[in-house]
Design a protein around this motif. Structure first.
Motif, PDB file in Angstrom:
ATOM      1  N   LYS A   2       0.845  -1.186   0.000  1.00 25.46           N
ATOM      2  CA  LYS A   2       0.000   0.000   0.000  1.00 25.46           C
ATOM      3  C   LYS A   2       0.884   1.240   0.000  1.00 25.46           C
ATOM      4  CE  LYS A   2      -3.758  -2.397   0.248  1.00 25.46           C
ATOM      5  NZ  LYS A   2      -4.731  -2.455  -0.877  1.00 25.46           N
ATOM      6  N   ARG A   3       0.401   2.295  -0.659  1.00 28.21           N
ATOM      7  CA  ARG A   3       1.176   3.530  -0.736  1.00 28.21           C
ATOM      8  C   ARG A   3       0.638   4.623   0.175  1.00 28.21           C
ATOM      9  NH1 ARG A   3       6.099   2.355  -2.146  1.00 28.21           N
ATOM     10  NH2 ARG A   3       6.182   1.064  -4.026  1.00 28.21           N
ATOM     11  N   LEU A   4      -0.600   4.457   0.640  1.00 33.93           N
ATOM     12  CA  LEU A   4      -1.212   5.449   1.509  1.00 33.93           C
ATOM     13  C   LEU A   4      -1.825   4.751   2.713  1.00 33.93           C
ATOM     14  CD1 LEU A   4      -2.260   8.356   2.096  1.00 33.93           C
ATOM     15  CD2 LEU A   4      -4.305   7.749   0.759  1.00 33.93           C
ATOM     16  N   LEU A   5      -1.418   5.181   3.909  1.00 31.66           N
ATOM     17  CA  LEU A   5      -2.012   4.664   5.141  1.00 31.66           C
ATOM     18  C   LEU A   5      -2.681   5.823   5.860  1.00 31.66           C
ATOM     19  CD1 LEU A   5      -2.506   2.340   7.109  1.00 31.66           C
ATOM     20  CD2 LEU A   5      -0.355   2.919   8.239  1.00 31.66           C
ATOM     21  N   ILE A   6      -3.990   5.718   6.018  1.00 32.11           N
ATOM     22  CA  ILE A   6      -4.777   6.738   6.708  1.00 32.11           C
ATOM     23  C   ILE A   6      -5.007   6.247   8.133  1.00 32.11           C
ATOM     24  CG2 ILE A   6      -6.895   8.104   6.654  1.00 32.11           C
ATOM     25  CD1 ILE A   6      -7.088   7.212   3.634  1.00 32.11           C
ATOM     26  N   CYS A   7      -4.552   7.036   9.092  1.00 28.32           N
ATOM     27  CA  CYS A   7      -4.569   6.615  10.493  1.00 28.32           C
ATOM     28  C   CYS A   7      -5.607   7.376  11.308  1.00 28.32           C
ATOM     29  CB  CYS A   7      -3.206   6.852  11.153  1.00 28.32           C
ATOM     30  SG  CYS A   7      -1.855   5.884  10.484  1.00 28.32           S
ATOM     31  N   ASP A   8      -6.490   6.658  11.944  1.00 25.57           N
ATOM     32  CA  ASP A   8      -7.257   7.243  13.029  1.00 25.57           C
ATOM     33  C   ASP A   8      -6.254   7.567  14.139  1.00 25.57           C
ATOM     34  OD1 ASP A   8      -9.624   7.804  14.678  1.00 25.57           O
ATOM     35  OD2 ASP A   8      -9.118   5.934  15.712  1.00 25.57           O
ATOM     36  N   LEU A 112       7.449   2.933   8.474  1.00 25.13           N
ATOM     37  CA  LEU A 112       6.543   3.258   7.375  1.00 25.13           C
ATOM     38  C   LEU A 112       7.082   4.429   6.560  1.00 25.13           C
ATOM     39  CD1 LEU A 112       3.178   2.931   9.318  1.00 25.13           C
ATOM     40  CD2 LEU A 112       3.946   1.442   7.452  1.00 25.13           C
ATOM     41  N   ARG A 113       7.579   5.433   7.247  1.00 23.89           N
ATOM     42  CA  ARG A 113       8.124   6.596   6.558  1.00 23.89           C
ATOM     43  C   ARG A 113       9.376   6.223   5.771  1.00 23.89           C
ATOM     44  NH1 ARG A 113       9.027  12.037  10.018  1.00 23.89           N
ATOM     45  NH2 ARG A 113      10.474  10.654  11.122  1.00 23.89           N
ATOM     46  N   GLU A 114      10.207   5.380   6.348  1.00 20.64           N
ATOM     47  CA  GLU A 114      11.423   4.944   5.656  1.00 20.64           C
ATOM     48  C   GLU A 114      11.104   4.205   4.362  1.00 20.64           C
ATOM     49  OE1 GLU A 114      13.577   2.628   8.451  1.00 20.64           O
ATOM     50  OE2 GLU A 114      14.016   4.325   9.780  1.00 20.64           O
ATOM     51  N   HIS A 115       9.938   3.545   4.325  1.00 20.83           N
ATOM     52  CA  HIS A 115       9.536   2.792   3.131  1.00 20.83           C
ATOM     53  C   HIS A 115       8.624   3.612   2.221  1.00 20.83           C
ATOM     54  CE1 HIS A 115      11.102  -0.570   5.502  1.00 20.83           C
ATOM     55  NE2 HIS A 115      11.175  -1.234   4.365  1.00 20.83           N
ATOM     56  N   ASN A 116       8.628   4.918   2.439  1.00 20.30           N
ATOM     57  CA  ASN A 116       7.887   5.844   1.572  1.00 20.30           C
ATOM     58  C   ASN A 116       6.382   5.585   1.542  1.00 20.30           C
ATOM     59  OD1 ASN A 116      10.238   7.289   0.686  1.00 20.30           O
ATOM     60  ND2 ASN A 116      10.719   5.546  -0.641  1.00 20.30           N
ATOM     61  N   ILE A 117       5.856   5.125   2.659  1.00 20.21           N
ATOM     62  CA  ILE A 117       4.409   5.017   2.803  1.00 20.21           C
ATOM     63  C   ILE A 117       3.886   6.394   3.218  1.00 20.21           C
ATOM     64  CG2 ILE A 117       2.501   3.861   3.965  1.00 20.21           C
ATOM     65  CD1 ILE A 117       4.272   2.020   2.243  1.00 20.21           C
ATOM     66  N   ARG A 118       2.966   6.918   2.441  1.00 23.46           N
ATOM     67  CA  ARG A 118       2.396   8.234   2.756  1.00 23.46           C
ATOM     68  C   ARG A 118       1.442   8.079   3.932  1.00 23.46           C
ATOM     69  NH1 ARG A 118       2.235  12.948  -0.089  1.00 23.46           N
ATOM     70  NH2 ARG A 118       0.460  14.363   0.206  1.00 23.46           N
ATOM     71  N   PRO A 141       5.270  15.570  12.496  1.00 20.81           N
ATOM     72  CA  PRO A 141       6.143  15.379  11.331  1.00 20.81           C
ATOM     73  C   PRO A 141       5.832  14.134  10.508  1.00 20.81           C
ATOM     74  CG  PRO A 141       7.427  15.996  13.269  1.00 20.81           C
ATOM     75  CD  PRO A 141       6.055  15.678  13.749  1.00 20.81           C
ATOM     76  N   TYR A 142       5.159  13.159  11.095  1.00 20.47           N
ATOM     77  CA  TYR A 142       4.896  11.918  10.373  1.00 20.47           C
ATOM     78  C   TYR A 142       3.811  12.067   9.306  1.00 20.47           C
ATOM     79  CZ  TYR A 142       7.628   9.445  13.920  1.00 20.47           C
ATOM     80  OH  TYR A 142       8.639   9.008  14.744  1.00 20.47           O
ATOM     81  N   SER A 280       3.277  -5.867   8.634  1.00 18.37           N
ATOM     82  CA  SER A 280       3.106  -7.065   7.810  1.00 18.37           C
ATOM     83  C   SER A 280       1.875  -6.951   6.913  1.00 18.37           C
ATOM     84  CB  SER A 280       2.986  -8.307   8.697  1.00 18.37           C
ATOM     85  OG  SER A 280       1.866  -8.193   9.566  1.00 18.37           O
ATOM     86  N   VAL A 281       0.885  -6.207   7.360  1.00 14.99           N
ATOM     87  CA  VAL A 281      -0.346  -6.042   6.584  1.00 14.99           C
ATOM     88  C   VAL A 281      -0.069  -5.302   5.284  1.00 14.99           C
ATOM     89  CG1 VAL A 281      -2.601  -4.911   6.523  1.00 14.99           C
ATOM     90  CG2 VAL A 281      -1.865  -6.123   8.587  1.00 14.99           C
ATOM     91  N   ILE A 282       0.735  -4.252   5.355  1.00 16.66           N
ATOM     92  CA  ILE A 282       0.996  -3.473   4.130  1.00 16.66           C
ATOM     93  C   ILE A 282       2.334  -3.847   3.494  1.00 16.66           C
ATOM     94  CG2 ILE A 282      -0.457  -1.548   4.840  1.00 16.66           C
ATOM     95  CD1 ILE A 282       1.972  -0.026   5.612  1.00 16.66           C
ATOM     96  N   ALA A 283       2.845  -5.018   3.884  1.00 17.73           N
ATOM     97  CA  ALA A 283       4.012  -5.623   3.224  1.00 17.73           C
ATOM     98  C   ALA A 283       5.267  -4.809   3.370  1.00 17.73           C
ATOM     99  CB  ALA A 283       3.712  -5.878   1.753  1.00 17.73           C
ATOM    100  N   VAL A 284       5.474  -4.268   4.555  1.00 11.84           N
ATOM    101  CA  VAL A 284       6.733  -3.607   4.855  1.00 11.84           C
ATOM    102  C   VAL A 284       7.581  -4.578   5.661  1.00 11.84           C
ATOM    103  CG1 VAL A 284       7.843  -1.768   6.174  1.00 11.84           C
ATOM    104  CG2 VAL A 284       5.847  -1.268   4.801  1.00 11.84           C
ATOM    105  N   LYS A 285       8.778  -4.871   5.189  1.00 13.19           N
ATOM    106  CA  LYS A 285       9.650  -5.812   5.877  1.00 13.19           C
ATOM    107  C   LYS A 285      10.239  -5.145   7.095  1.00 13.19           C
ATOM    108  CE  LYS A 285      13.656  -8.831   5.206  1.00 13.19           C
ATOM    109  NZ  LYS A 285      14.693  -9.291   4.257  1.00 13.19           N
TER     110      LYS A 285
END
Length: 288
Positions: A2-8, A112-118, A141-142, A280-285
């Motif tokens: 996934k490229r975008l994670l929207i967080c509550d 997540l930020r290191e893996h360029n997940i927005r 900043p996140y 693991s859900v958004i496939a970030v190692k």
């Protein structure tokens, strides 16, 4: 991936119920000690003010209560605030002690930020409360953008304007949503995806509420990630929250209707214990 994670935010990245209830009642009990007022009447007044503003976190709600206005006739809000300042201090000191990120949240956001997940924040809390918590927890900043409910019509009793209060916060990141743009309206989530330049299928939403967060995500065809760990509240704390909540009978009826609608909603993924499971859900190692 996934490229975008929207967080509550509340009860997804930190325990809002646990911190707010303790801080609020520390303040209320100190008001009772200072003034000698009836505690239950004061709590009734708080509930009325919260309902008026549709917000259990309305800034300086104590100054709008009937009890305080009756006890201090002829005094302005600044003068009253000085008299009950120990109550404000009780809230602030309890908040400082109790407000904290859930385990693994910061390290997970870093990865997540290191893996360029927005990363985008979306909450039904109002602007001032959101700014306060994001600043205290150093989370701003996140997030590339922060979607929250529009600010309350309130100023500090010392006359400080909202522009002064918000001057140190990057307001360019903030989009204020009206009271009518509420969860679980999937159109709000679709608008967020469009604004962030992401197709819904390339986005994920993580939140603690099946009724509000997961049903909204499923309706928008965004990957729905349930932060189950954020639903584990002390029953007494929750009951104390309901006692002074802004929820009107109409709100309660709406919640029951939504709960029936959400009876068959199943999240795509469940985070059982920590926010870190989202990696693991958004496939970030994960990196050891």
């Amino acid at each position: 991936m996934k490229r975008l994670l929207i967080c509550d935010l509340d009860n997804t990245l930190y325990d809002w119920v646990g911190y707010f209830v303790e801080a609020f009642y520390a303040m209320a009990d100190e008001v009772v000690r200072i003034t000698g007022c009836d505690r239950e009447e004061l709590l009734d007044d708080f509930r009325d003010v919260h309902r008026q503003h549709h917000d259990a976190e309305h800034p300086f709600a104590v100054l709008e209560t009937k009890t305080i206005k009756r006890l201090f006739p002829g005094k302005n809000s600044g003068e009253i605030a000085k008299i009950i300042d120990p109550a404000m201090h009780a809230f602030n000191s309890t908040r400082k002690r109790r407000l904290a990120l859930y385990p693994t949240v910061r390290s997970t956001l870093d990865q997540l930020r290191e893996h360029n997940i927005r990363l985008v924040a979306h909450t039904e809390s109002k602007l001032y409360a959101v700014v306060d918590r994001l600043t205290r927890l150093d989370l701003t900043p996140y997030f590339s953008h922060i979607y929250c409910r529009e600010r309350s019509a309130s100023i500090h009793p010392d006359g400080t304007s909202s522009s002064e209060y918000l001057s140190q916060f990057p307001m360019r990141k903030v989009f204020e949503l009206s009271h009518h743009q509420r969860k679980p309206n999937q159109d709000v989530l679709l608008e967020i995806c469009e604004r962030e330049g992401a197709h819904p299928h390339d986005a994920a939403y993580v939140g603690d509420s099946i009724v509000r967060d997961m049903m909204m995500a499923k309706r928008a065809e965004v990957t729905a990630i349930w932060a189950k760990y954020g639903t584990r509240h002390d029953r007494d704390a929750y009951d104390r929250l309901v006692r002074v909540s802004h929820w009107t009978p109409d709100d309660v009826a709406r919640e029951r209707l939504l709960s029936r609608e959400a009876a068959d909603v199943k999240p795509d993924f469940t985070l059982e214990h920590t926010f870190g499971e989202v990696l693991s859900v958004i496939a970030v190692k994960q990196v050891n």
